[in-house]
Design an enzyme around this catalytic site. Structure first.
Site, PDB file in Angstrom:
ATOM      1  N   CYS A  51      45.357 -28.851  11.221  1.00  0.00           N
ATOM      2  CA  CYS A  51      43.916 -28.637  11.045  1.00  0.00           C
ATOM      3  C   CYS A  51      43.301 -29.744  10.185  1.00  0.00           C
ATOM      4  O   CYS A  51      43.807 -30.060   9.115  1.00  0.00           O
ATOM      5  CB  CYS A  51      43.687 -27.279  10.388  1.00  0.00           C
ATOM      6  SG  CYS A  51      41.976 -27.000   9.904  1.00  0.00           S
ATOM      7  N   CYS A  54      42.042 -28.116   6.615  1.00  0.00           N
ATOM      8  CA  CYS A  54      42.905 -27.476   5.616  1.00  0.00           C
ATOM      9  C   CYS A  54      43.165 -28.432   4.441  1.00  0.00           C
ATOM     10  O   CYS A  54      43.224 -29.653   4.609  1.00  0.00           O
ATOM     11  CB  CYS A  54      44.222 -27.049   6.254  1.00  0.00           C
ATOM     12  SG  CYS A  54      44.133 -25.434   7.066  1.00  0.00           S
ATOM     13  N   HIS A 114      42.631 -21.063   6.111  1.00  0.00           N
ATOM     14  CA  HIS A 114      42.416 -21.385   7.525  1.00  0.00           C
ATOM     15  C   HIS A 114      42.074 -20.148   8.351  1.00  0.00           C
ATOM     16  O   HIS A 114      41.349 -20.227   9.346  1.00  0.00           O
ATOM     17  CB  HIS A 114      43.699 -22.045   8.056  1.00  0.00           C
ATOM     18  CG  HIS A 114      43.625 -22.526   9.465  1.00  0.00           C
ATOM     19  ND1 HIS A 114      42.985 -23.692   9.813  1.00  0.00           N
ATOM     20  CD2 HIS A 114      44.097 -21.983  10.621  1.00  0.00           C
ATOM     21  CE1 HIS A 114      43.088 -23.866  11.134  1.00  0.00           C
ATOM     22  NE2 HIS A 114      43.745 -22.842  11.641  1.00  0.00           N
ATOM     23  N   ASN A 154      28.440 -23.145  13.912  1.00  0.00           N
ATOM     24  CA  ASN A 154      28.788 -22.729  15.267  1.00  0.00           C
ATOM     25  C   ASN A 154      30.109 -22.004  15.144  1.00  0.00           C
ATOM     26  O   ASN A 154      31.073 -22.572  14.636  1.00  0.00           O
ATOM     27  CB  ASN A 154      28.965 -23.935  16.187  1.00  0.00           C
ATOM     28  CG  ASN A 154      27.695 -24.756  16.315  1.00  0.00           C
ATOM     29  OD1 ASN A 154      26.594 -24.229  16.186  1.00  0.00           O
ATOM     30  ND2 ASN A 154      27.849 -26.044  16.553  1.00  0.00           N
ATOM     31  N   GLY A 160      31.684 -23.498  21.619  1.00  0.00           N
ATOM     32  CA  GLY A 160      32.305 -24.819  21.620  1.00  0.00           C
ATOM     33  C   GLY A 160      33.167 -25.151  20.420  1.00  0.00           C
ATOM     34  O   GLY A 160      33.518 -26.307  20.215  1.00  0.00           O
ATOM     35  N   SER A 162      36.726 -24.635  18.658  1.00  0.00           N
ATOM     36  CA  SER A 162      38.066 -24.088  18.880  1.00  0.00           C
ATOM     37  C   SER A 162      38.841 -23.947  17.573  1.00  0.00           C
ATOM     38  O   SER A 162      39.763 -23.149  17.487  1.00  0.00           O
ATOM     39  CB  SER A 162      38.832 -24.971  19.864  1.00  0.00           C
ATOM     40  OG  SER A 162      38.759 -26.313  19.422  1.00  0.00           O
ATOM     41  N   HIS A 165      39.165 -22.559  11.424  1.00  0.00           N
ATOM     42  CA  HIS A 165      38.954 -22.762   9.980  1.00  0.00           C
ATOM     43  C   HIS A 165      37.462 -22.570   9.668  1.00  0.00           C
ATOM     44  O   HIS A 165      36.625 -23.226  10.287  1.00  0.00           O
ATOM     45  CB  HIS A 165      39.417 -24.167   9.570  1.00  0.00           C
ATOM     46  CG  HIS A 165      39.615 -24.283   8.094  1.00  0.00           C
ATOM     47  ND1 HIS A 165      40.830 -24.581   7.517  1.00  0.00           N
ATOM     48  CD2 HIS A 165      38.759 -24.096   7.058  1.00  0.00           C
ATOM     49  CE1 HIS A 165      40.700 -24.592   6.201  1.00  0.00           C
ATOM     50  NE2 HIS A 165      39.442 -24.300   5.900  1.00  0.00           N
ATOM     51  N   HIS A 167      33.998 -23.039   8.759  1.00  0.00           N
ATOM     52  CA  HIS A 167      33.239 -24.232   8.379  1.00  0.00           C
ATOM     53  C   HIS A 167      31.895 -24.261   9.080  1.00  0.00           C
ATOM     54  O   HIS A 167      31.707 -23.628  10.117  1.00  0.00           O
ATOM     55  CB  HIS A 167      34.024 -25.499   8.722  1.00  0.00           C
ATOM     56  CG  HIS A 167      34.091 -25.783  10.200  1.00  0.00           C
ATOM     57  ND1 HIS A 167      34.943 -25.094  11.049  1.00  0.00           N
ATOM     58  CD2 HIS A 167      33.404 -26.650  10.978  1.00  0.00           C
ATOM     59  CE1 HIS A 167      34.783 -25.553  12.282  1.00  0.00           C
ATOM     60  NE2 HIS A 167      33.848 -26.490  12.276  1.00  0.00           N
ATOM     61  N   GLN A 169      28.146 -27.051   9.474  1.00  0.00           N
ATOM     62  CA  GLN A 169      27.764 -28.453   9.502  1.00  0.00           C
ATOM     63  C   GLN A 169      26.372 -28.647   8.925  1.00  0.00           C
ATOM     64  O   GLN A 169      25.592 -27.702   8.829  1.00  0.00           O
ATOM     65  CB  GLN A 169      27.756 -28.964  10.943  1.00  0.00           C
ATOM     66  CG  GLN A 169      29.111 -28.915  11.610  1.00  0.00           C
ATOM     67  CD  GLN A 169      29.049 -29.537  12.986  1.00  0.00           C
ATOM     68  OE1 GLN A 169      28.748 -30.714  13.137  1.00  0.00           O
ATOM     69  NE2 GLN A 169      29.312 -28.746  14.002  1.00  0.00           N
ATOM     70  N   GLU A 317      14.906 -19.274  30.846  1.00  0.00           N
ATOM     71  CA  GLU A 317      15.181 -19.916  29.563  1.00  0.00           C
ATOM     72  C   GLU A 317      15.238 -21.437  29.680  1.00  0.00           C
ATOM     73  O   GLU A 317      14.595 -22.155  28.901  1.00  0.00           O
ATOM     74  CB  GLU A 317      16.508 -19.384  28.985  1.00  0.00           C
ATOM     75  CG  GLU A 317      16.506 -17.893  28.662  1.00  0.00           C
ATOM     76  CD  GLU A 317      16.875 -17.006  29.839  1.00  0.00           C
ATOM     77  OE1 GLU A 317      17.199 -17.564  30.919  1.00  0.00           O
ATOM     78  OE2 GLU A 317      16.838 -15.764  29.702  1.00  0.00           O
TER      79      GLU A 317
END
Ligand code: ZN
Ligand code: ZN
Length: 351
Positions: A51, A54, A114, A154, A160, A162, A165, A167, A169, A317
């Site tokens: 990862c 990590c 994680h 996200n 999107g 995978s 962990h 997190h 942005q 939409e």
């Protein structure tokens, strides 16, 4: 047609986006039910040597993560906006224009662990994350070339992501993101016309009705708005108007953390799965303009309508720009509000 059927088929005005949402909950049992998303992955370890997030691991850039203990922020190794973006651009022809994609893109790891999620962090750790987000907003927003700081997460394969962990942005940009621009303009116009804060009137309407309130914690509230576009779309906000996280007191920050957790725990408890979503902080732009009337809030947009069933964006939409909702916000809010406040994994449910 009965009265309740009629109430499930109508248009609702979205005052922040200034657009209609079509609620057509009477069509729930259409024969084709859409693609189901994949089943949840198997057990995830607390540390994964592969990862990039990590503690102690080396990222693609060659940088090594410190042995961090709580929140860890670093510049994105694959930035979509950055200081290294080309500045000498060839101008396009005719009416077109371009600009350098400068700005700052960062990653915020919520925890060294994680295999945890925002929903499962203790309230003090969520409050620490809110404080870290505030620091980022202030630091990046103070730069003269940054007009807006978009903080988001996200979560899940279906949006999107995978890597499990926990997190989020940050995109600090030289332009203001479209929805913020729209909300800011709507809030300003409303304030000019009524001398009241638009979001305060939304909160007033939600509290007066009460059916769509999912959780309340002192100075903070979580609700599924009357005008929700996604089935389980919810907002979390302080009751007092703040243009951003910057002016929240320690008490308000703690209440906001508790209300956010209360919502996210219910998301996970709904189908006993780690609930995918796009979570975004809506804070005032940092371009120096007057944002009186802008009320900071967090928006959560889960893409699922049912377990493993995605909401597709299609003709209305994508083609038309307005949302069609197959569910009634009152029903979805009632589902969430009725769920236990303790996370199912903390209760010994299946992981
Ligand atoms: Zn990790
Ligand atoms: Zn918003």
């Amino acid at each position: 047609m009965t009265h309740s059927d009629a109430a499930a088929w109508e248009q609702r005005w979205h005052p922040l986006r200034e657009e209609w949402v079509i609620v057509a909950a009477h069509r729930q049992d259409r024969p084709w039910q859409g693609e189901r998303t994949s089943l949840p992955a198997t057990a995830v370890p607390a540390y994964d040597e592969r990862c990039y997030f990590c503690p102690g691991n080396v990222r693609v850039s060659g940088a090594r993560n410190p042995d961090y203990q709580s929140v860890f922020v670093f510049d994105n190794d694959h930035p979509c906006v950055g200081q290294d973006a080309p500045r000498q651009l060839e101008g396009p022809s005719g009416i077109y224009r371009n600009a350098p994609a400068t700005g700052v893109a960062r990653v915020v790891c919520y925890s060294p662990r994680h295999n945890t999620t925002l929903a499962e962090l203790p309230v003090p750790e969520i409050a620490a994350l809110l404080a870290a987000w505030r620091e980022q907003y202030l630091e990046l927003g103070s730069r003269p070339d940054i007009r807006h700081v978009l903080i988001f997460e996200n979560k899940g394969d279906v949006v999107g992501v995978s890597n499990p962990h926990p997190h989020g942005q940050i995109y600090a940009t030289n332009f203001v993101f479209k929805i913020i621009e729209t909300e800011a303009a709507a809030s300003r116009r409303y304030h000019d016309e009524h001398r009241r804060v638009l979001f305060q009137d939304i909160l007033r309407a939600e509290l007066a009705d009460g059916r769509r309130v999912v959780a309340e914690h002192g100075s903070a509230i979580a609700f599924l708005p009357y005008f929700a576009r996604y089935a389980y779309e919810c907002y979390v906000a302080p009751r007092e108007t703040h243009a951003s996280l910057a002016t929240l007191s320690a008490g308000e920050l703690g209440d906001l953390a508790a209300a956010l957790k209360a919502l996210l725990v219910r998301y996970d408890n709904l189908w006993q799965m780690s609930f995918p979503y796009v979570l975004t902080l809506h804070q005032a732009p940092t371009d120096g303009a007057d944002y009186t009337g802008f009320h900071f809030h967090i928006e959560c947009h889960p893409p699922l309508r049912k377990p493993q069933l995605l909401k597709y964006l299609a003709g209305p939409e994508i083609g038309g720009g307005n949302f069609l909702s197959d569910t009634r916000p009152e029903d979805k809010a009632a589902e969430l509000a009725a769920l236990p406040p303790v996370h199912y994994r903390a209760r010994g449910g299946h992981a």
